[in-house]
Design a protein around this motif. Structure first.
Motif: not given
Length: 392
Positions: A315-322, A335-337, A344-345, A347-354
């Protein structure tokens, strides 16, 4: 005082200008945050040097709800030299001659983040539990890194004889996890009980079978396991008059990777302000002092073990990236931008912040968590639940 012009300042007032003085006595209740002491001493030294005034700064020691006060009272001569410092995370009396611009009673201080956070958690846990009128605690032991570290903190803070670790294995719990939890209990010298939850899972499945007929198993059944465990743990807490400690970390709280009324249950979130990567760092640091956390706990993939073969990274990206994304967003207000621009990718950024935004309602209902950073959810993060993101 004794022929000297002495002024008294409270907290941050020492940064403000004032009349010409020879000595400033600064009374502080400055809460701990990892890495803050270095900045504080640099600031006080600069004020002393710039204004040619000796400074004696006394700080509070102890825990109060989520805040932890680390002491480290200090004194500076009029040329900015650190001439005295009290112990960290402990009460004490320091005697110093402000007229002598040389180090006199400077207590050694381990500034390693792992050491600082460990000592803060121990002090915060001890004071919170005792000030709430409890003498003992209990927690669920999963054989994972988070509950292992919380158990170690509790044993250090309250004494192993006052800590009960409860294994609550399900049919999905691996033999290795049970072995690791038992080994941890032995290493710490805490009490350990094992209560399998399979019969309770079967009872719930039977009771809900008619209502759930025709529906495929999903996260509902997984969350039931966590909530069954919470019911058992709270029953033990009630029966024994102990406080239940919650074992969730900051990374999980940020993205809502926890079960409301399940593993989030408890009277105190010991590592609620500690990111997953730091949990591992503290555990390795602790083992270097005295091996207590089983080595396998530090190397196996983290898993909630709510279904066969489950891992957190499904469900989560690798913890170092998260953790890096969360730090930039929560601590640095990016901000995401801006995070994407840092490499950082998208899609990953948008999903984490969501997930961060969606989990706000969970965090509002979490146990109080000890604050060890400048941006803890309990104290420093105030976001509405029903609203658009601040960057939109």
């Amino acid at each position: 005082l004794g022929g000297r012009a002495v002024g008294v300042s409270i907290g941050e007032e020492i940064r403000c200008g004032g009349p010409t003085l020879e000595v400033i006595v600064n009374l502080r209740a400055s809460p701990f945050a990892v890495g803050r002491q270095v900045l504080l001493e640099e600031t006080l030294s600069g004020i002393a040097r710039d204004h040619r005034v000796a400074i004696a700064s006394a700080n509070l020691v102890g825990g109060n709800d989520d805040l932890i006060f680390d002491g480290r009272s200090c004194a500076f001569s009029a040329d900015g030299t650190l001439i005295a410092r009290g112990s960290a995370f402990a009460e004490g009396i320091v005697t110093v001659d402000l007229a002598r611009p040389v180090p006199q009673a400077v207590a050694p201080d381990d500034r390693a983040p792992e050491s600082e956070v460990w000592r803060a958690l121990v002090l915060g846990t001890r004071d919170y539990v005792h000030k709430c009128g409890f003498t003992s605690v209990l927690l669920g032991l999963s054989g994972g890194i988070d509950s292992s570290l919380v158990a170690a903190v509790a044993a250090e803070a309250l004494g192993p004889e006052n800590v009960l670790g409860v294994l609550l294995p399900s049919p999905h719990t691996s033999i290795e996890s049970i072995e690791d939890a038992r080994e941890l209990g032995e290493n710490l010298g805490i009490q350990v009980q094992c209560i399998p939850i399979a019969p309770m899972m079967e009872a719930f499945d039977g009771a809900l079978a008619g209502v759930f007929a025709g529906l495929a198993p999903d996260a509902t059944e997984e969350n039931l396991q966590a909530r069954i465990r919470a019911v058992v743990l709270m029953a033990l807490a009630n029966k024994f008059g102990s406080m239940l400690l919650s074992t969730g970390n900051k990374s999980e709280a940020a993205v809502g990777y926890a079960t409301l009324y399940g593993d989030m249950a408890g009277g105190l979130g010991v590592i609620a302000d500690v990111q997953k990567a730091m949990v591992y760092r503290i555990a390795r640091w602790l083992n270097a002092q005295r091996p207590v956390i089983p080595g396998r706990v530090l190397t196996k993939p983290p898993s909630a073990e709510l279904r066969p073969g489950q891992t957190d990274q499904e469900i989560l990206p690798p913890y170092d990236i998260l953790d890096a994304i969360l730090h930039r967003h929560i601590d640095c207000f990016e901000s995401p931008g801006e995070i994407v621009a840092a490499g950082y990718p998208a899609e990953t950024v948008r999903e984490v912040l969501r997930m961060v935004r969606q989990a706000e309602f969970k965090r509002r209902q979490a146990a109080p968590g000890l604050r060890v950073t400048d941006r803890a959810f309990s104290t420093d993060w105030h976001m509405p639940i029903a609203a658009k993101s601040w960057w939109q």
